[in-house]
Enzyme design. Structure first.
Site, PDB file in Angstrom:
ATOM      1  N   GLU A 174       0.829  -1.210   0.000  1.00 27.71           N
ATOM      2  CA  GLU A 174       0.000   0.000   0.000  1.00 27.71           C
ATOM      3  C   GLU A 174       0.863   1.261   0.000  1.00 27.71           C
ATOM      4  O   GLU A 174       0.541   2.237  -0.650  1.00 27.71           O
ATOM      5  CB  GLU A 174      -0.971   0.002   1.185  1.00 27.71           C
ATOM      6  N   TYR A 195      -6.244   6.923   4.206  1.00 29.10           N
ATOM      7  CA  TYR A 195      -6.402   5.899   3.183  1.00 29.10           C
ATOM      8  C   TYR A 195      -5.674   4.598   3.573  1.00 29.10           C
ATOM      9  O   TYR A 195      -6.254   3.507   3.547  1.00 29.10           O
ATOM     10  CB  TYR A 195      -5.894   6.380   1.806  1.00 29.10           C
ATOM     11  N   ASP A 246      -9.348   5.014  -2.926  1.00 31.43           N
ATOM     12  CA  ASP A 246      -8.181   5.460  -3.691  1.00 31.43           C
ATOM     13  C   ASP A 246      -8.676   6.101  -4.996  1.00 31.43           C
ATOM     14  O   ASP A 246      -9.884   6.312  -5.169  1.00 31.43           O
ATOM     15  CB  ASP A 246      -7.221   4.284  -3.954  1.00 31.43           C
TER      16      ASP A 246
END
Ligand code: SF4
Length: 359
Positions: free
Chosen positions: A43, A126, A144
């Site tokens: 990520e 996020y 995203d």
């Protein structure tokens, strides 16, 4: 028919995902357990970076540092060197700090709650949501760029980005509403849909598993969503770089300071970076210019940073045998992979070498 039921939307998307999920190295295979370290690593790498590029770096990182303990006990310079070329280097420094923090404070086990995750270096809204959903299968609204785009199309969201970003994120929560399980699969299915079907410029609506739920499908141009304000022209900065080479073929690089842009990375020395084209004195007064004994001519490179475009004249020359200079090193070209060298500096090195070869 447009978006009426998040459950039906979820059902159709998850069916498609069961069959069409992308095979990505950080996803667990059938008999594997999800490893939060690998989810976190992927990520962080995927922020602002294409999947195809991330795959290569991810494989290098997991081979060198298969666990968070390995990464935490690495040298920061080695982590920066392995990250070279991936850009946004504050991510690499935070990655390293975060690994050390998780080892020191959590005995190497990533926490699974939002507030603890968001206290870790480099983890914002996020990434915390993505780790909770993908690594721990917890309910979390993960948004995203792909998910923003799909939300704006499915709901025909007319707000203009970037101003309406916050509102769009709220709207995305409708897609997640009532999700009873598959908290990890659902955002990944959205990401895959965005990457393979609902692309920014030419969505392949006829193949889309959620076409029946999509309001933009009934417009002439679904690709016009999300609505975006016209991009502002980026400012330009200028500098001269001094690619100085010693008689054994090594060239001089120095390490940047610990703060600011490209912190802790290696650079070819440059003049000050200015908003206007440099004048002769900016170059001639520079101590590196005055070291050059034989000049090979000038090349130029351009590089685009997030907030400005950079135009660099590259001046190449020879110096006396490895002149002693503070704060730097003489490096052979085949050794630069051992150093944290950002892409802009790699371009300068290649241009400097090209000028020398041509002379
Ligand atoms: S129907 Fe078209 S615009 Fe709508 S989600 Fe599917 S690919 Fe995207």
């Amino acid at each position: 028919m447009t978006f009426q039921s998040s459950q039906l939307f979820q059902r159709d998307l998850l069916r498609w995902y069961a069959d069409q999920a992308r095979d990505l190295p950080w996803r667990e295979r059938d008999d594997q357990v999800v490893d939060p370290y690998r989810v976190w690593l992927s990520e962080i790498m995927l922020q602002q970076t294409m999947v195809a590029t991330v795959k290569r770096y991810y494989e290098v990182f997991t081979e060198k540092w298969p666990t968070v303990f390995d990464l935490a006990s690495a040298k920061e310079d080695d982590v920066l060197a392995a990250w070279s070329g991936l850009g946004y280097y504050s991510r690499a420094r935070n990655l390293y700090r975060c690994a050390r923090y998780v080892v020191e404070h959590y005995n190497g086990v990533f926490p699974d709650d939002e507030s603890s995750l968001k206290k870790l270096p480099g983890i914002g809204d996020y990434t915390a949501a993505a780790i909770r959903a993908i690594a721990f299968n917890q309910p979390a609204v993960v948004v995203d760029g792909n998910i923003e785009r799909i939300t704006s199309r499915v709901l025909k969201f007319n707000g203009v980005l970037p101003k309406a970003k916050k509102e769009l994120k709220k709207q995305a929560s409708f897609l997640f509403e009532g999700l009873s399980d598959s908290h990890g699969d659902f955002p990944q299915a959205l990401m895959d849909l965005g990457a393979t079907i609902c692309s920014s410029t030419s969505p392949r609506c006829l193949l889309c598993p959620v076409q029946a739920h999509c309001a933009a499908y009934h417009t002439d141009d679904p690709e016009l969503y999300p609505c975006k304000a016209p991009k502002k022209k980026k400012p330009v900065k200028y500098a001269t770089a001094f690619f100085i080479q010693s008689d054994d073929g090594s060239f001089y690089m120095r390490k940047r300071g610990d703060e600011g842009m490209l912190a802790g990375l290696y650079e070819i020395p440059t003049s000050e970076w200015k908003k206007n084209i440099l004048n002769q004195n900016d170059v001639k007064d520079n101590s590196f210019f005055n070291l050059i004994k034989k000049e090979y001519g000038k090349g130029q490179i351009t590089h685009s940073f997030t907030h400005f475009d950079f135009v660099v004249d590259v001046l190449s020359g020879d110096v006396e045998c490895q002149t002693i200079l503070p704060d730097g090193e003489w490096i052979m070209y085949n050794k630069i992979k051992n150093y944290g060298v950002p892409t802009v500096m790699k371009k300068i090195i290649d241009e400097g070498r090209r000028c020398i070869k041509k002379a």
